[in-house]
Design a protein around this motif. Sequence first.
Motif, PDB file in Angstrom:
ATOM      1  N   ILE A 286       0.874  -1.186   0.000  1.00  0.00           N
ATOM      2  CA  ILE A 286       0.000   0.000   0.000  1.00  0.00           C
ATOM      3  C   ILE A 286       0.904   1.227   0.000  1.00  0.00           C
ATOM      4  O   ILE A 286       1.610   1.498   0.978  1.00  0.00           O
ATOM      5  CB  ILE A 286      -0.946   0.013   1.216  1.00  0.00           C
ATOM      6  CG1 ILE A 286      -1.821  -1.244   1.209  1.00  0.00           C
ATOM      7  CG2 ILE A 286      -1.816   1.267   1.198  1.00  0.00           C
ATOM      8  CD1 ILE A 286      -2.766  -1.349   2.383  1.00  0.00           C
ATOM      9  N   ALA A 287       0.907   1.920  -1.116  1.00  0.00           N
ATOM     10  CA  ALA A 287       1.738   3.121  -1.251  1.00  0.00           C
ATOM     11  C   ALA A 287       1.025   4.301  -0.602  1.00  0.00           C
ATOM     12  O   ALA A 287      -0.213   4.346  -0.565  1.00  0.00           O
ATOM     13  CB  ALA A 287       1.997   3.410  -2.728  1.00  0.00           C
TER      14      ALA A 287
ATOM     15  N   MET B 219       5.916   2.811   1.133  1.00  0.00           N
ATOM     16  CA  MET B 219       4.936   1.738   0.966  1.00  0.00           C
ATOM     17  C   MET B 219       4.955   0.838   2.198  1.00  0.00           C
ATOM     18  O   MET B 219       6.024   0.583   2.763  1.00  0.00           O
ATOM     19  CB  MET B 219       5.306   0.923  -0.277  1.00  0.00           C
ATOM     20  CG  MET B 219       4.407  -0.264  -0.542  1.00  0.00           C
ATOM     21  SD  MET B 219       5.013  -1.243  -1.950  1.00  0.00           S
ATOM     22  CE  MET B 219       4.333  -0.325  -3.306  1.00  0.00           C
ATOM     23  N   ASN B 220       3.779   0.397   2.601  1.00  0.00           N
ATOM     24  CA  ASN B 220       3.686  -0.684   3.581  1.00  0.00           C
ATOM     25  C   ASN B 220       3.579  -1.994   2.801  1.00  0.00           C
ATOM     26  O   ASN B 220       2.677  -2.144   1.978  1.00  0.00           O
ATOM     27  CB  ASN B 220       2.460  -0.511   4.475  1.00  0.00           C
ATOM     28  CG  ASN B 220       2.553   0.755   5.300  1.00  0.00           C
ATOM     29  OD1 ASN B 220       3.646   1.269   5.537  1.00  0.00           O
ATOM     30  ND2 ASN B 220       1.416   1.276   5.731  1.00  0.00           N
ATOM     31  N   LEU B 221       4.510  -2.868   3.077  1.00  0.00           N
ATOM     32  CA  LEU B 221       4.582  -4.088   2.266  1.00  0.00           C
ATOM     33  C   LEU B 221       4.340  -5.315   3.134  1.00  0.00           C
ATOM     34  O   LEU B 221       5.004  -5.503   4.154  1.00  0.00           O
ATOM     35  CB  LEU B 221       5.966  -4.185   1.600  1.00  0.00           C
ATOM     36  CG  LEU B 221       6.158  -5.338   0.622  1.00  0.00           C
ATOM     37  CD1 LEU B 221       5.305  -5.145  -0.623  1.00  0.00           C
ATOM     38  CD2 LEU B 221       7.623  -5.468   0.228  1.00  0.00           C
TER      39      LEU B 221
ATOM     40  N   ASN C 182       5.914  -8.124   7.182  1.00  0.00           N
ATOM     41  CA  ASN C 182       5.051  -6.952   7.323  1.00  0.00           C
ATOM     42  C   ASN C 182       5.950  -5.762   7.632  1.00  0.00           C
ATOM     43  O   ASN C 182       6.375  -5.570   8.752  1.00  0.00           O
ATOM     44  CB  ASN C 182       4.033  -7.192   8.451  1.00  0.00           C
ATOM     45  CG  ASN C 182       2.962  -6.112   8.476  1.00  0.00           C
ATOM     46  OD1 ASN C 182       3.005  -5.167   7.681  1.00  0.00           O
ATOM     47  ND2 ASN C 182       2.019  -6.240   9.382  1.00  0.00           N
ATOM     48  N   LYS C 183       6.289  -5.006   6.603  1.00  0.00           N
ATOM     49  CA  LYS C 183       7.204  -3.875   6.768  1.00  0.00           C
ATOM     50  C   LYS C 183       6.465  -2.584   6.434  1.00  0.00           C
ATOM     51  O   LYS C 183       5.787  -2.494   5.403  1.00  0.00           O
ATOM     52  CB  LYS C 183       8.401  -4.027   5.818  1.00  0.00           C
ATOM     53  CG  LYS C 183       9.304  -5.196   6.147  1.00  0.00           C
ATOM     54  CD  LYS C 183      10.288  -4.827   7.222  1.00  0.00           C
ATOM     55  CE  LYS C 183      11.274  -5.960   7.468  1.00  0.00           C
ATOM     56  NZ  LYS C 183      12.191  -5.661   8.563  1.00  0.00           N
ATOM     57  N   ARG C 184       6.651  -1.626   7.288  1.00  0.00           N
ATOM     58  CA  ARG C 184       5.983  -0.340   7.078  1.00  0.00           C
ATOM     59  C   ARG C 184       7.008   0.695   6.627  1.00  0.00           C
ATOM     60  O   ARG C 184       8.174   0.647   7.018  1.00  0.00           O
ATOM     61  CB  ARG C 184       5.298   0.122   8.364  1.00  0.00           C
ATOM     62  CG  ARG C 184       4.236  -0.860   8.848  1.00  0.00           C
ATOM     63  CD  ARG C 184       3.529  -0.336  10.071  1.00  0.00           C
ATOM     64  NE  ARG C 184       2.677   0.800   9.777  1.00  0.00           N
ATOM     65  CZ  ARG C 184       1.456   0.698   9.252  1.00  0.00           C
ATOM     66  NH1 ARG C 184       0.947  -0.485   8.996  1.00  0.00           N
ATOM     67  NH2 ARG C 184       0.740   1.776   9.010  1.00  0.00           N
ATOM     68  N   GLY C 185       6.561   1.611   5.804  1.00  0.00           N
ATOM     69  CA  GLY C 185       7.395   2.756   5.429  1.00  0.00           C
ATOM     70  C   GLY C 185       8.600   2.425   4.584  1.00  0.00           C
ATOM     71  O   GLY C 185       9.656   3.050   4.721  1.00  0.00           O
TER      72      GLY C 185
ATOM     73  N   SER D   6      16.138   1.180   2.608  1.00  0.00           N
ATOM     74  CA  SER D   6      14.738   1.152   2.181  1.00  0.00           C
ATOM     75  C   SER D   6      13.837   0.585   3.265  1.00  0.00           C
ATOM     76  O   SER D   6      12.617   0.685   3.169  1.00  0.00           O
ATOM     77  CB  SER D   6      14.580   0.288   0.930  1.00  0.00           C
ATOM     78  OG  SER D   6      15.357   0.776  -0.109  1.00  0.00           O
ATOM     79  N   GLY D   7      14.453  -0.033   4.272  1.00  0.00           N
ATOM     80  CA  GLY D   7      13.645  -0.711   5.295  1.00  0.00           C
ATOM     81  C   GLY D   7      13.621  -2.213   5.087  1.00  0.00           C
ATOM     82  O   GLY D   7      12.909  -2.931   5.771  1.00  0.00           O
TER      83      GLY D   7
END
Lengths: 378, 446
Positions: free
Chosen positions: A137-138, A145-147, A190-193, A232-233
């Motif tokens: 979700i960008a 993006m939350n991936l 579940n990675k955010r940002g 990038s996270g």
Amino acid sequence: MKGKSRIYSLLVLTVSFIVFAAPVHARIKLVALPEREKTIIRLDNPNATLIEEERVLTLQKGINKVDFSWKGVSIDADSIRLNVLTHPYKAILLGVGYPPNEAALVWEIHCDEAFEVTVRISYLLSNIDRMITYKGIADKAETHMNLKSFLVLRNFSGEDFEKASVFLDDNLSFEQSVSHEETRQLLFLNKRGISIEKGWTFDAGKLPWDPEKLDINVGIPVSYRIKNIKNSGLGTYALYDGKVRVFQEDGHKGTIFLGEDKAGLVPVGETMKIYIGDSRDIVVTQRKMQEKRINVRRNNKNRVVLYDTDELIKATAENFKDRPAILTMIEHITDQWDMAECNMKYKKKDAYTLEFEIELPAHGKKELSLHYNRRNLR
Amino acid sequence: MKNRLILPAIIGVLLSYSAVYAKVDLVTLPKRETVQLTIYNSADLTLVRETRDLTLKKGTNRLQFSWANTLIDPTSLDMLPKLKGKEIDILDLTFPPRARNLGVWSVESRMSGDVPVEIAYLTSGLSWRAFYMGTLSKNEKTMRLKGYVRVTNNSGEDYEQAQIRVIVGKINLIDRIADLARRKYAYGRPGPSPVVRPAPQADRAAGMSEVKHKLMRVEKSMMARPKEIKKEGLSEYFLYTIEGTETVPHGWSRRLPSFDVKEIPVVNLYKFEQERYGNQVMRFLSFKNDKAHKLGDTPIPGGTLKAFRDVGKEGRLSYEGKSRFKYIPLDEDVELNLGPVANVIVKPVLMDYKTDRYLFDGKGNISGWDEIRVFEVSVKNTRAIPVKVEIRQNFKTASWEMEKAGDFGAYEKVDLDTVKFTLKLGVRETKTFRYTLTMHHGKRAE
């Protein structure tokens, strides 16, 4: 596993022992089934699923025959391995036999005394596999993006697995039960940002040059790029190949669906490129304004044997959006060539491919002028 | 959303693993609170988001969701708690064996009580398209342009009191949603797949009176003014949100007004290009999607425009023609092709032809020459309004020269073998111009 409870799907393990010499063909299956102590489903290879199960066998002094047979499942017989975990030096595997017309094999194990051993049986089992899917979700600005990534475990093997350890790779495992004909979707990342980059690409070798002449819109492919790096996270694990569905926050506590793509495996340090859709708000019109022969060389019969060309291409890129955009424009020049004049910087990707990064301001327009000579054409 | 089709969401407390399949632990059926449809037109795809209030108990809860006789893509199912998210974990989604169109979420809750959740999924079968009606003023200098959106529901599901949003844009899809929806198993299966026949459509006739009743009930609650459509850009797409809610039962369509702009300045543009249109003159209505033309708020989705003309007698109309046009970005020029006409005439006549300036090689053979053509082009406007005429000529060679004479208007070299003349003609005016085209061949082209 609870194979014993299924009629059409059996993985039967029996142990018989030979105290006296018995005819080889008279296979005796008398001993009670040993329970599986532990089951591991390894899914790290996308092409084949490895099952590892541990059982405790009660072996007798002498030669024991361990019979492993199956029904209603598809096991690669050549992949079956037996590993004695306890007392490996006391239980010696002498040989392996395949009984005729049976889905089975028999291990012959010699023991000097009677004892219990834990063994691990490994084999490749068909029709059980995994898929990886992503949901991103960008944000509205399309910078982060939350991936989420899901493991989809599909079990159509004919076998039920109860409380199996499922390994996606050496570092990632979880306990899961999965029945025959069951599919399970499990969240495992579940990675955010996560930082993302958005890009537009016009490849002159693939897209039409003059959209005005067409009755349909020429879409400029739009991609998100996610670098699998710490900044990038991400950057801890490889990102598995799978379908990526991308959504975007709509500013009203909801989302819209932006598009989907199939991503390949992205090792750490590499970039995942997700083609989400086409932009119709960036329009590229490319035209050849000049092409003529120069430096024409002839043979004694006055036939042309060699010549150069003088060519001019003009490409106009217009951004109808209210935000700036970086357009990657790919141009192709065949044969040997020299650049006579070009009004923009380019990167030579290979002998025949030029790549331009064009910054288009909001509601702005830029023109690329490419004046080149192709050399020594015959 | 509907009551007739089966879309139950059932929650229960996990008693045992086997109980999941026995379905004995199901306790409540929460009703939908809201439904939002985001419908795409570049693909057969709709994003459905619905909210429901669930009653959770501490521990592992199971939520069963089934969608028989619909076209939902099970791989897209997602659930998200809208409140108390830190106390609730969605553990997994299971598609149990020997059960079609059914999924079970495992939800771990550290609290008990009511929680609103959003269930989202993609479905096939809903579509929308844009269409337009243009009415030219009597002098054809302006046009009133009305845009409409027509939403059609063939999804197998009735959508009652749904917020409707439509998306303009071309998305990339790997799989067709309809194909994913028709699979026997949610994610397919490894190994060879058995052929699955599509499920027979349920008999809709029995439900028609109920549908009509629903629509009558909705009609009573309708607003006394046309609905507004909110337009906003997102990523590469445009999102149109229709005010309020709509009820679209399965099999029905709804026409929704999109915009209504009066007195858009337009130019009657006529084009002549033998390579594209033969010897016919094509009529275009030309304007720009910008503020100067009372537009420019949003791109205009592609669709068909039917053009009428006000003939001034008691509001009577004349039908001018129709044009199918593509997506028009903001600030982009628009040219609506209304088809061939006979009241503007373009006649290019070859007046002279010759070859000249021959070159010979050492053996006396011809090695180069020029071909010279003289054209006289007459452009005639028989209409009672001024018009603009654009004439394009293609030469099929890059080696040429041109000399022009007469009233040829604005001249432009479009590309290496194409030129364009643009003329403005007054009422019933005729203009004539000449050009001499010299094309070089052989060594003369070098």
